[in-house]
Design a protein around this motif. Structure first.
Motif, short mmCIF file in Angstrom:
data_model
loop_
_atom_site.label_atom_id
_atom_site.label_comp_id
_atom_site.label_asym_id
_atom_site.label_seq_id
_atom_site.Cartn_x
_atom_site.Cartn_y
_atom_site.Cartn_z
N ASP A 244 0.86 -1.18 0.00
CA ASP A 244 0.00 0.00 0.00
C ASP A 244 0.90 1.24 0.00
O ASP A 244 1.57 1.55 0.99
CB ASP A 244 -0.89 0.00 1.26
N THR A 246 -0.08 4.38 -0.62
CA THR A 246 -0.88 5.60 -0.53
C THR A 246 -0.15 6.68 0.26
O THR A 246 -0.02 7.83 -0.19
CB THR A 246 -2.24 5.31 0.12
N ASP A 394 -10.80 -2.20 5.25
CA ASP A 394 -10.10 -1.71 6.44
C ASP A 394 -10.68 -2.24 7.74
O ASP A 394 -10.35 -1.76 8.83
CB ASP A 394 -10.09 -0.18 6.45
N ARG A 401 -7.35 2.65 -2.16
CA ARG A 401 -5.94 2.77 -1.78
C ARG A 401 -5.07 2.58 -3.01
O ARG A 401 -5.42 1.86 -3.95
CB ARG A 401 -5.55 1.73 -0.72
N GLU A 432 5.28 1.31 3.28
CA GLU A 432 3.93 1.63 3.76
C GLU A 432 3.95 2.66 4.89
O GLU A 432 2.95 3.35 5.11
CB GLU A 432 3.23 0.36 4.21
#
Length: 441
Positions: A244, A246, A394, A401, A432
């Protein structure tokens, strides 16, 4: 008139031979001083060979793809005056006073009476090789254009068996394109016509025959040899994990928006490089090369990261040396510099060798999963796949994401599957939570 012999110069320290990858001239061409005659390659570095004098090309000493020894005659020129034997300057001339090597074809040195050298067949560009049966067709009139109906009263050419078959099937042979000699209609033409629903083939849709032979030379041959060596000797294990990114992308955007003028723009690669440096600090075995013939693992203190880059000439792997001593922006600047050098062909031999671990990325074309081939003799390669926005659960809902897979391969003789997973998971954790990349220790 005299003869001037141009020999292959010393194109690099410790290099005894080079592969001829391109001729820029042909026999009979007139050349001027500094005209580029040929290009040779060694260790992925391409060197152009210029002419030191004006003259007319009378002989070429090798064909494309052949290996030429340093000091061997490469080109002979007809020149005004007595002529001489020399070596073209290609960035690294042979030492002053060094004795010239004898001519490779056995002729005597300058000043001796010798017969004129035999002319060598000149390299030819790849040509289409006709398939079986195509030669006969080529010698006869061209076939009727496929899909073009014949004019009223024009009799189609077809053997009796084909005519009978067409009559029984109710097919107007005037509407059937013929692919045989002089437009002769064959049973195969009837099959194609029926398969198209008894409609004439659209103009331009013609059968193609022949094949093209392309000699594998230069960088493409070196890539092929390198890949074959890696796959034949290294038992690969590939481990894929999604990351991830993001938070990393948010941080990268902010840092680029606030960057100083003297800093390079940040891409994903500098973050990955710094994450790899920290992960290698915990698992130094990943930063190794394996001499499989001697059975010795060389574990390196310096982290020299190869960046696989696609160039107009093919795949190259320039090396960012001592990544452990570079901060985020220094990594970005070095990646940009090496990528530009690889693309325009100015990368040096030193910049294309000596990596201890490699990153490979196809950017936006990275796909979902890849199986990277290890850069022999290294033991690990990290593959970057395409970043995509995906719904991620989540615990209470799905949220968008930015996700990216890392597809990484390891030499299973040196790296166990568990260690490979721990290494990738550590990189994942750093990417991450990108703040951890900046934490020392």
């Amino acid at each position: 008139m005299g003869e001037h012999v141009i020999k292959l110069p010393d194109v690099g320290e410790g290099v005894a031979e080079a592969e001829l990858v391109e001729w820029h001239v042909n026999v009979g061409d007139l050349v001027r001083e500094d005209t580029v005659l040929a290009a040779v390659m060694t260790d992925k570095a391409t060197v152009e060979i210029p002419s030191p004098v004006d003259g007319k090309v009378s002989w070429l000493g090798a064909e494309i793809g052949e290996t030429v020894a340093v000091g061997s005659p490469l080109v002979r020129l007809e020149v005004e005056g007595e002529g001489a034997a020399s070596e073209a300057q290609a960035g690294a001339a042979m030492a002053d006073g060094e004795k010239e090597a004898p001519l490779a074809d056995g002729t005597a040195e300058e000043g001796e009476d010798v017969a004129a050298p035999p002319k060598r067949p000149q390299p030819k560009a790849p040509t289409a090789k006709p398939a079986a049966g195509a030669v006969e067709a080529a010698a006869k009139p061209a076939p009727v254009t496929a899909g073009a109906p014949r004019s009223e009263g024009e009799k189609p050419i077809a053997p009796p068996a084909v005519r009978l078959r067409a009559k029984d099937a109710g097919i107007d042979l005037r509407q059937v394109p013929g692919t045989g000699p002089a437009g002769r209609i064959t049973h195969e033409d009837i099959d194609v016509f029926v398969a198209r629903g008894s409609r004439p083939a659209p103009a331009g849709l013609q059968r193609r025959t022949g094949e093209e032979e392309i000699k594998v030379v230069g960088l493409r041959r070196r890539i092929a040899e390198k890949m074959a060596l890696a796959k034949s000797r290294i038992p690969h294990i590939t481990y894929v994990e999604e990351v991830d990114v993001t938070a990393l992308e948010e941080l990268r955007g902010k840092l680029n928006a606030e960057k100083r003028a003297d800093r390079a723009k940040l891409t994903f690669l500098p973050f990955l490089m710094r994450a790899m440096v920290k992960a290698i600090g915990e698992q130094p075995a990943m930063n190794s090369t394996f001499d499989d013939e001697a059975g010795i693992i060389h574990r390196h203190a310096g982290i020299h990261i190869g960046i696989a880059a696609q160039t107009p000439a093919g795949l190259m792997v320039p090396v960012a040396r001592h990544a452990e001593a570079r901060d985020l922006w220094d990594c970005a600047a070095e990646v940009n510099r090496l990528a530009e050098a690889a693309r325009n062909g100015t990368a040096t031999r030193e910049e294309l060798a000596g990596s201890t671990i490699t990153i490979t990325s196809l950017g936006a074309l990275g796909g979902v999963v890849t199986t990277p081939v290890i850069n022999h003799p290294e033991v690990a390669i990290i593959g970057v796949n395409k970043m995509m926005v995906r719904p991620v659960w989540d615990g209470g809902q799905f949220i968008p994401r930015k996700m990216m897979n890392l597809s990484s391969s390891f030499d299973h003789r040196v790296v166990d599957g568990w260690d490979a997973a721990v290494f990738v998971q550590r990189i994942k954790a750093l990417l991450e939570t990108p703040a951890l990349i900046f934490v020392e220790g």
